[in-house]
Scaffold this active site. Structure first.
Site, PDB file in Angstrom:
ATOM      1  N   ASP A 241       0.823  -1.210   0.000  1.00 42.94           N
ATOM      2  CA  ASP A 241       0.000   0.000   0.000  1.00 42.94           C
ATOM      3  C   ASP A 241       0.853   1.254   0.000  1.00 42.94           C
ATOM      4  OD1 ASP A 241      -2.229  -1.575   0.026  1.00 42.94           O
ATOM      5  OD2 ASP A 241      -2.693  -1.263   2.146  1.00 42.94           O
ATOM      6  N   ASP A 254       0.374  -0.590   5.785  1.00 37.41           N
ATOM      7  CA  ASP A 254      -0.796  -1.285   5.245  1.00 37.41           C
ATOM      8  C   ASP A 254      -2.042  -0.620   5.803  1.00 37.41           C
ATOM      9  OD1 ASP A 254      -1.623  -3.289   3.485  1.00 37.41           O
ATOM     10  OD2 ASP A 254      -2.112  -4.655   5.114  1.00 37.41           O
ATOM     11  N   LYS A 256      -5.997  -0.539   6.474  1.00 36.42           N
ATOM     12  CA  LYS A 256      -7.103  -1.466   6.653  1.00 36.42           C
ATOM     13  C   LYS A 256      -8.346  -0.706   7.101  1.00 36.42           C
ATOM     14  CE  LYS A 256      -4.683  -5.169   5.787  1.00 36.42           C
ATOM     15  NZ  LYS A 256      -4.897  -5.942   4.542  1.00 36.42           N
TER      16      LYS A 256
END
Length: 344
Positions: A241, A254, A256
């Site tokens: 990401d 990352d 989420k």
């Protein structure tokens, strides 16, 4: 009838289960009348030998409406209570058979000019290489499969097959829009803060962006966004990401989204292993001239409540790197066994 009064003599007592039966005994009989109705002997019930206590936990679990209290451990305990202990086969350890270096290069290869350049975005090559997501999905533990299947069945029961399909598509759409919005914010570093605040985003992601606003303030020096990383020696790939500095430390980040709070790292399930796999691939990929030892998992919430940021320092990343190597070995072992069975 004569009245009889005799002393009871116990020759031997036999313990049958919970009933004590005297043998060779004489019972006192007094005031026995022939006018009394003698009850007919009862037929033995086929359920008389059933141990009710043995099945009480099972009956309670079936009749109880609190299904959420059931866990793999309690279900296994009930099975062992009813059917006896299960002889379990030996399971493979989480330690990988072969250790591959997490940081293959001791020194960074990038120059000052590389640091000042725009964020990298390596595209996906046309190679049949398994992704990190696929490997993790194919190597879920029995407990993970249990919870995932139970959650899916519960959602289908509430929403129906078509409703669950639409729900899954909506989650995927929200996640995609959220990642695109974060990418837009991180690549717009040259714009003023007022310009970013005036930027319009769909209502589906506004809450998520508000949730991570305090995280974005601590991110700087973005190196890569939505960029492919590939480990050629271990034969896997993934899409990171973001690679940037969080509070001065270079991390694989990352993003989420979650409908429920995840305040602890343990709430993120396989996400730490996923981040370690991305970092290990990046460190061995020739397209990136730097090494990353740390990771960051940011969990954003739709209601705008502050996101949770879970930091993975280098020591913890090495632990999850070993977990990833074991999962990757397990994946290729399963794949090889499946191919062998098909060829027979």
């Amino acid at each position: 009838f004569q009245k009889v009064a005799r002393m009871i003599s116990f020759k031997r007592v036999v313990n049958m289960g919970c009933v004590i039966v005297p043998q060779c005994t004489s019972l006192p009989v007094s005031r026995f009348s022939a006018c009394q109705l003698l009850p007919s002997p009862k037929r033995p019930s086929p359920y008389s030998s059933v141990d009710s206590e043995r099945y009480s936990s099972l009956v309670k679990s079936v009749m109880s409406s609190r299904v959420s209290s059931q866990t793999p451990e309690t279900l296994k305990a009930e099975d062992e209570h009813i059917y006896g202990p299960v002889v379990k086969a030996q399971t493979s350890t989480s330690e990988p058979k072969t250790i591959h270096p997490f940081l293959p290069y001791k020194d960074a290869l990038e120059t000052e000019e590389d640091r000042c350049g725009p964020p990298a975005r390596t595209v996906l090559a046309r190679e049949q290489v398994p992704s990190v997501t696929r490997v993790l999905q194919q190597t879920l533990s029995p407990d993970q499969l249990f919870y995932l299947d139970r959650w899916k069945r519960k959602m289908i029961q509430e929403l129906g097959e078509e409703g669950f399909k639409q729900y899954s598509q909506a989650l995927f759409r929200q996640g995609k829009l959220f990642h695109s919005a974060v990418e837009d914010l991180l690549t717009s570093a040259g714009e003023s803060k007022n310009d970013l605040e005036e930027a319009e985003y769909t209502p589906e992601v506004q809450g998520y962006l508000e949730s991570i606003s305090h995280i974005l303030e601590d991110i700087s020096e973005v190196r890569a966004i939505e960029s492919v990383v590939q480990h050629h020696a271990l034969n896997y790939m993934g899409i990171a990401d973001c690679v940037a500095r969080y509070r001065g430390v270079l991390c694989v980040i990352d993003w989420k989204t979650s409908e429920k709070p995840k305040p602890f790292l343990s709430n993120t399930y396989d996400n730490p292993t996923q981040v370690a796999a991305y970092a290990g691939a990046l460190n061995s990929d020739a397209n990136y001239k730097y090494q990353v030892e740390n990771g960051l998992i940011v969990v954003a919430y739709k209601d705008g409540s502050p996101a949770h940021a879970h930091r993975l320092q280098s020591e913890l990343m090495l632990q999850y790197w070993k977990t990833w190597l074991a999962r990757l070995e397990h994946y290729y072992e399963k794949r090889w066994n499946t191919t062998s069975l098909r060829s027979v």
